[in-house]
Design an enzyme around this catalytic site. Sequence first.
Site, PDB file in Angstrom:
ATOM      1  N   HIS A  30       0.845  -1.208   0.000  1.00 49.93           N
ATOM      2  CA  HIS A  30       0.000   0.000   0.000  1.00 49.93           C
ATOM      3  C   HIS A  30       0.875   1.251   0.000  1.00 49.93           C
ATOM      4  O   HIS A  30       1.872   1.318   0.721  1.00 49.93           O
ATOM      5  CB  HIS A  30      -0.882   0.043   1.249  1.00 49.93           C
ATOM      6  CG  HIS A  30      -2.029  -0.918   1.230  1.00 49.93           C
ATOM      7  ND1 HIS A  30      -3.208  -0.673   1.898  1.00 49.93           N
ATOM      8  CD2 HIS A  30      -2.188  -2.126   0.633  1.00 49.93           C
ATOM      9  CE1 HIS A  30      -4.045  -1.698   1.721  1.00 49.93           C
ATOM     10  NE2 HIS A  30      -3.438  -2.588   0.954  1.00 49.93           N
ATOM     11  N   LYS A 192      -8.211 -12.516  10.043  1.00 52.93           N
ATOM     12  CA  LYS A 192      -7.841 -12.931   8.684  1.00 52.93           C
ATOM     13  C   LYS A 192      -6.422 -12.446   8.417  1.00 52.93           C
ATOM     14  O   LYS A 192      -6.102 -11.283   8.677  1.00 52.93           O
ATOM     15  CB  LYS A 192      -8.810 -12.300   7.687  1.00 52.93           C
ATOM     16  CG  LYS A 192      -8.263 -12.140   6.274  1.00 52.93           C
ATOM     17  CD  LYS A 192      -9.359 -11.779   5.313  1.00 52.93           C
ATOM     18  CE  LYS A 192      -8.795 -11.222   4.011  1.00 52.93           C
ATOM     19  NZ  LYS A 192      -9.847 -10.985   3.038  1.00 52.93           N
ATOM     20  N   LYS A 194      -3.770 -11.513   5.575  1.00 54.29           N
ATOM     21  CA  LYS A 194      -3.504 -11.274   4.157  1.00 54.29           C
ATOM     22  C   LYS A 194      -2.193 -11.948   3.811  1.00 54.29           C
ATOM     23  O   LYS A 194      -1.128 -11.570   4.317  1.00 54.29           O
ATOM     24  CB  LYS A 194      -3.430  -9.758   3.911  1.00 54.29           C
ATOM     25  CG  LYS A 194      -2.986  -9.304   2.557  1.00 54.29           C
ATOM     26  CD  LYS A 194      -3.847  -9.774   1.401  1.00 54.29           C
ATOM     27  CE  LYS A 194      -5.315  -9.677   1.632  1.00 54.29           C
ATOM     28  NZ  LYS A 194      -6.180 -10.048   0.531  1.00 54.29           N
ATOM     29  N   HIS A 321     -16.266  -8.779   1.858  1.00 57.40           N
ATOM     30  CA  HIS A 321     -14.918  -8.344   1.487  1.00 57.40           C
ATOM     31  C   HIS A 321     -14.746  -6.852   1.778  1.00 57.40           C
ATOM     32  O   HIS A 321     -15.704  -6.094   1.775  1.00 57.40           O
ATOM     33  CB  HIS A 321     -14.758  -8.612  -0.017  1.00 57.40           C
ATOM     34  CG  HIS A 321     -13.586  -7.945  -0.641  1.00 57.40           C
ATOM     35  ND1 HIS A 321     -13.706  -6.833  -1.446  1.00 57.40           N
ATOM     36  CD2 HIS A 321     -12.280  -8.243  -0.592  1.00 57.40           C
ATOM     37  CE1 HIS A 321     -12.502  -6.488  -1.879  1.00 57.40           C
ATOM     38  NE2 HIS A 321     -11.623  -7.329  -1.370  1.00 57.40           N
ATOM     39  N   ARG A 405      -4.620   3.731  -7.429  1.00 55.82           N
ATOM     40  CA  ARG A 405      -3.940   2.787  -6.545  1.00 55.82           C
ATOM     41  C   ARG A 405      -2.952   1.974  -7.378  1.00 55.82           C
ATOM     42  O   ARG A 405      -3.330   1.394  -8.389  1.00 55.82           O
ATOM     43  CB  ARG A 405      -4.969   1.850  -5.897  1.00 55.82           C
ATOM     44  CG  ARG A 405      -4.311   0.821  -5.019  1.00 55.82           C
ATOM     45  CD  ARG A 405      -5.321  -0.060  -4.306  1.00 55.82           C
ATOM     46  NE  ARG A 405      -4.625  -1.147  -3.648  1.00 55.82           N
ATOM     47  CZ  ARG A 405      -5.224  -2.118  -2.969  1.00 55.82           C
ATOM     48  NH1 ARG A 405      -6.527  -2.117  -2.847  1.00 55.82           N
ATOM     49  NH2 ARG A 405      -4.521  -3.075  -2.404  1.00 55.82           N
TER      50      ARG A 405
HETATM   51  O1  GKR Z   1      -5.868  -4.110   1.079  1.00 54.40           O
HETATM   52  O2  GKR Z   1      -4.144  -5.071   0.192  1.00 54.40           O
HETATM   53  C1  GKR Z   1      -5.331  -5.069   0.478  1.00 54.40           C
HETATM   54  C2  GKR Z   1      -6.185  -6.269   0.145  1.00 54.40           C
HETATM   55  O3  GKR Z   1      -5.433  -7.238  -0.497  1.00 54.40           O
HETATM   56  C3  GKR Z   1      -7.381  -5.875  -0.672  1.00 54.40           C
HETATM   57  O4  GKR Z   1      -6.999  -5.070  -1.739  1.00 54.40           O
HETATM   58  C4  GKR Z   1      -8.133  -7.068  -1.190  1.00 54.40           C
HETATM   59  O5  GKR Z   1      -9.033  -6.667  -2.156  1.00 54.40           O
HETATM   60  O6  GKR Z   1      -8.813  -7.323   1.063  1.00 54.40           O
HETATM   61  C5  GKR Z   1      -8.953  -7.750  -0.175  1.00 54.40           C
HETATM   62  C6  GKR Z   1      -9.122  -9.245  -0.287  1.00 54.40           C
HETATM   63  O7  GKR Z   1      -9.739  -9.792   0.575  1.00 54.40           O
HETATM   64  O8  GKR Z   1      -8.709  -9.850  -1.276  1.00 54.40           O
HETATM   65 MG    MG Z   2      -9.730 -11.705  -0.506  1.00 54.77          MG
END
Ligand code: GKR
Ligand code: MG
Length: 425
Positions: A30, A192, A194, A321, A405
């Site tokens: 980000h 969760k 990432k 989401h 973005r």
């Molecule tokens: O904020 O970097 C992020 C997420 O990866 C997001 O862009 C995703 O769209 O949170 C999201 C997801 O569940 O895939």
């Molecule tokens: Mg996802």
Amino acid sequence: MSTPRALITSVEVTPVAFADPPLLNSVGVHEPYALRAIVVVRTDAGHYGLGETYGDETHVARLKRAGEFLVGTDAFNINKIAERVAESLADDSGQGGHGTGGMVTTTSLEDRVLSAFDVAALDIQGKVLGVPVSTLLGGAVRDEVEFSGYLFYKWAGHPGYADDQWGAALDPSGIVAQARKMVDQYGFKALKLKGGVFPPDEEAAAIEALREAFPDILLRIDPNGVWNVETAVRIGQRLEPVLEYLEDPCLSIEDNAQVRKQVNLPLATNMCVVAFNDLPPAIKAEAVDVVLSDHHFWGGLNRSRLLAGIAQTFDLRLSMHSNSHLGISFAAMIQLASVTKNIDYACDTHWPWKKPEDDVIVPGVLSIAEGKVKVPTAPGLGVELDEAALARMHQQYLDAGLTKRDDTSYMQSINPEYELQVPRW
Ligand code: GKR
Ligand code: MG
């Protein structure tokens, strides 16, 4: 009693920026500022309705054009609003403006432009009638909505900026420390991670470390589709005893269908089922168990209700989401979740990652405690626009100098060797 009407007299679309930590994901990291577009729809009787969506300049241009097509339309006629939005997009190439940094590019153009206007129209309707949006959507079935804590691998701070309050999280112990802060502060009962950032076994170890540190908390991992089938099956099987669900291990319906046959876990997605036309092939292939709905690309709150009906019919479960967002989107997500009986899991939110003072709504209505948010009951979405804050955050957008973005280019500016790869492992 006469039929209510609220003629749209103007639509303002304002891009804003807010500070965002260096959260790592499968496409990079980000940037120091996240972008959003704030939509304010005004009516002949002096009401205003709010919408919030992606702030990429292509999307902002589409919103502005659609806004011109909406002047004179009745905010009570969302079918007409959808028609006008579709007309505004008739000559659109459909390129760009997906708002997800290139992670999800197959959402429906019309639905993602309509969404903010659907929300704003419902906000107006609620204000005219003196009822919350939940009442307009059939009535709340819960007065609190449960959210999950969203953990990210991250650096201590953006290069060249001071470290943020969260610190670095680059290994299992860093992730556990981050989770501890999230749980202490917000009381989350589900977490969760990432993923898609480090080699899959390292990410599996982070999930196992979370299980050990938080025996009662529900866990999920989301590598955003960058594992191949073999890796997804291996890691999925390893994590069978600890996960609530496995989110987007692979990118395609076909690959996820193969994984699902070999891993005894519910498989969730916000990447391979992102539009109504993805539902028939995904259902036929038995690719997923859980659809992570997101009103920003499913066409708003009304069409997300339609998705919920289809999910119920075909025995799919629902979760929600999130992308980096502000308070208007949060209020809309909460109103939707409050009326959607078949949301079976705590919803995702990026809310804890933004500074509380970075918002365009009057503060104080939305807060997470015990992992839940109380559903606002004031008319409409239940949140009010802070005009001065909107101006301040628009200035922040101009000063940030970002127009879309782009997590990948930002990562490459820091690590020129970084390359996009799907699948990566
Ligand atoms: O904020 O970097 C992020 C997420 O990866 C997001 O862009 C995703 O769209 O949170 C999201 C997801 O569940 O895939
Ligand atoms: Mg996802």
